[in-house]
Enzyme design. Structure first.
Site, short mmCIF file in Angstrom:
data_model
loop_
_atom_site.label_atom_id
_atom_site.label_comp_id
_atom_site.label_asym_id
_atom_site.label_seq_id
_atom_site.Cartn_x
_atom_site.Cartn_y
_atom_site.Cartn_z
N LEU A 12 0.88 -1.18 -0.06
CA LEU A 12 0.07 -0.18 -0.13
C LEU A 12 0.96 1.29 0.00
O LEU A 12 1.81 1.33 0.67
CB LEU A 12 -0.93 -0.01 1.22
CG LEU A 12 -1.89 -1.08 1.34
CD1 LEU A 12 -2.71 -0.99 2.70
CD2 LEU A 12 -3.00 -1.18 0.37
N ASP A 13 0.47 2.31 -0.66
CA ASP A 13 1.21 3.39 -0.68
C ASP A 13 1.26 3.84 0.81
O ASP A 13 0.34 3.78 1.47
CB ASP A 13 0.57 4.55 -1.69
CG ASP A 13 0.66 4.20 -2.95
OD1 ASP A 13 1.51 3.36 -3.64
OD2 ASP A 13 -0.24 4.59 -3.89
#
Length: 310
Positions: free
Chosen positions: A147-148
């Site tokens: 996930l960013d």
């Protein structure tokens, strides 16, 4: 089935030994058996012990609440492991599930999934590595998907390279649902739609779309409008493919960049003080048991605040 449970000896509520051994004397589901045997503990406490892989049946660890016990099954609850791991503080992370093969967590916005060559700060990967090594110094974890930094929500790690490869090689078939919630700029007039393009990365490490077939990695994003006003729209977003920055690029492509995403077209400040992207649901087939697993991280309340502040 007679729901009454029988055990060889009752477990103390505050055990002094490293483990408690129990013996099933009649058929029962594992969670029900443990609730009766560990009567000094709350239901949530017993479920957490199970989820963390502290329970074994006939020498094999299991996290399945509905594991069918039969007369003569030997159940061992490991207390030392709980005590050791409880000393590890997780920052920006909370455990949702753990078994012999996987760890599923909720990651908060602002925490890196894994360090890059340029960034060596605290990450989800480093914290979970420390966590598993508290009970086994040789234990390792392996990242399955990322996930960013500024995206929150459900994230999964493998406990072995074999499981990591199984999941990554069979990702399309293994993952049954991968749903995000995205807060985007402006009023999205089409109530639902599909964005399809081929994603590429430029020298500045920014992803962009190509409409030419096979010119990059195929990316398909489906969305549905949940709420909208003239300032912003709240979308349910489902990924058919999982490419780097896929949702962020595709939202820019339809003219409604994710709130706070200056890298991909956001024109103003974020009314929620962060990137408007949250990994809401992850459902997959367990690589070892084949069991369907589903994890849901509640939508951040700040995403809804935009629609109350008229």
């Amino acid at each position: 089935m007679n729901k009454k449970k029988h055990v060889k000896s009752p477990a103390p509520s505050a055990p002094k030994s490293a483990a408690t051994e129990l013996l099933a004397e009649q058929p029962a589901m594992l969670l029900d058996f443990l609730l009766a045997a560990l009567s000094g503990r709350s239901r949530n406490s017993v479920k957490s012990i199970l989820a963390r892989g502290q329970v074994s049946v006939n020498g094999r660890p299991t996290t399945k609440y509905d594991f069918p016990l039969q007369p003569g099954h030997r159940v061992i609850v490991s207390w030392a492991k709980v005590a050791e791991r409880s000393e590890v503080k997780l920052n920006g992370l909370s455990l949702m599930h753990e078994d012999n093969d996987l760890i599923v967590v909720h990651k908060e916005a602002g925490l890196l999934s894994i360090a890059t060559a340029q960034e060596k700060e605290q990450t989800a990967y480093r914290q979970l590595s420390d966590y598993v090594r508290r009970s086994n110094p040789s234990a390792r974890i392996f990242i399955v998907h990322r996930l960013d930094r500024d995206t929150s929500g459900v994230m999964m790690f493998a406990k072995s390279e074999r499981v990591q490869q199984l999941l990554q090689n069979e990702w399309k078939d293994a993952v049954l649902e991968r749903t995000y919630v995205a807060l985007v700029e402006g009023e999205v007039r089409e109530k639902e739609g599909t964005v399809k393009s081929w994603l590429k990365e430029n020298k500045a490490m920014v992803m962009y779309s190509s409409s030419k077939p096979d010119d990059g990695q195929l990316a398909i994003t489906r969305y549905k409008v949940l709420k909208t006003n003239n300032r912003a729209s709240l979308l349910q977003v489902e990924l058919e493919t999982g490419r780097k920055n896929q949702i962020r690029v595709h939202m820019m492509d339809i003219g409604h960049p994710v709130v706070g995403d200056k890298k991909y077209g956001s024109r103003g400040g974020s009314p929620i003080g962060r990137l408007g992207l949250h990994a809401h649901v992850l459902s997959f087939r367990h690589p070892a048991s084949g069991e369907t697993m589903r994890f849901e991280s509640p939508m951040p309340s700040s995403f809804l605040r935009v629609f109350r502040e008229q």
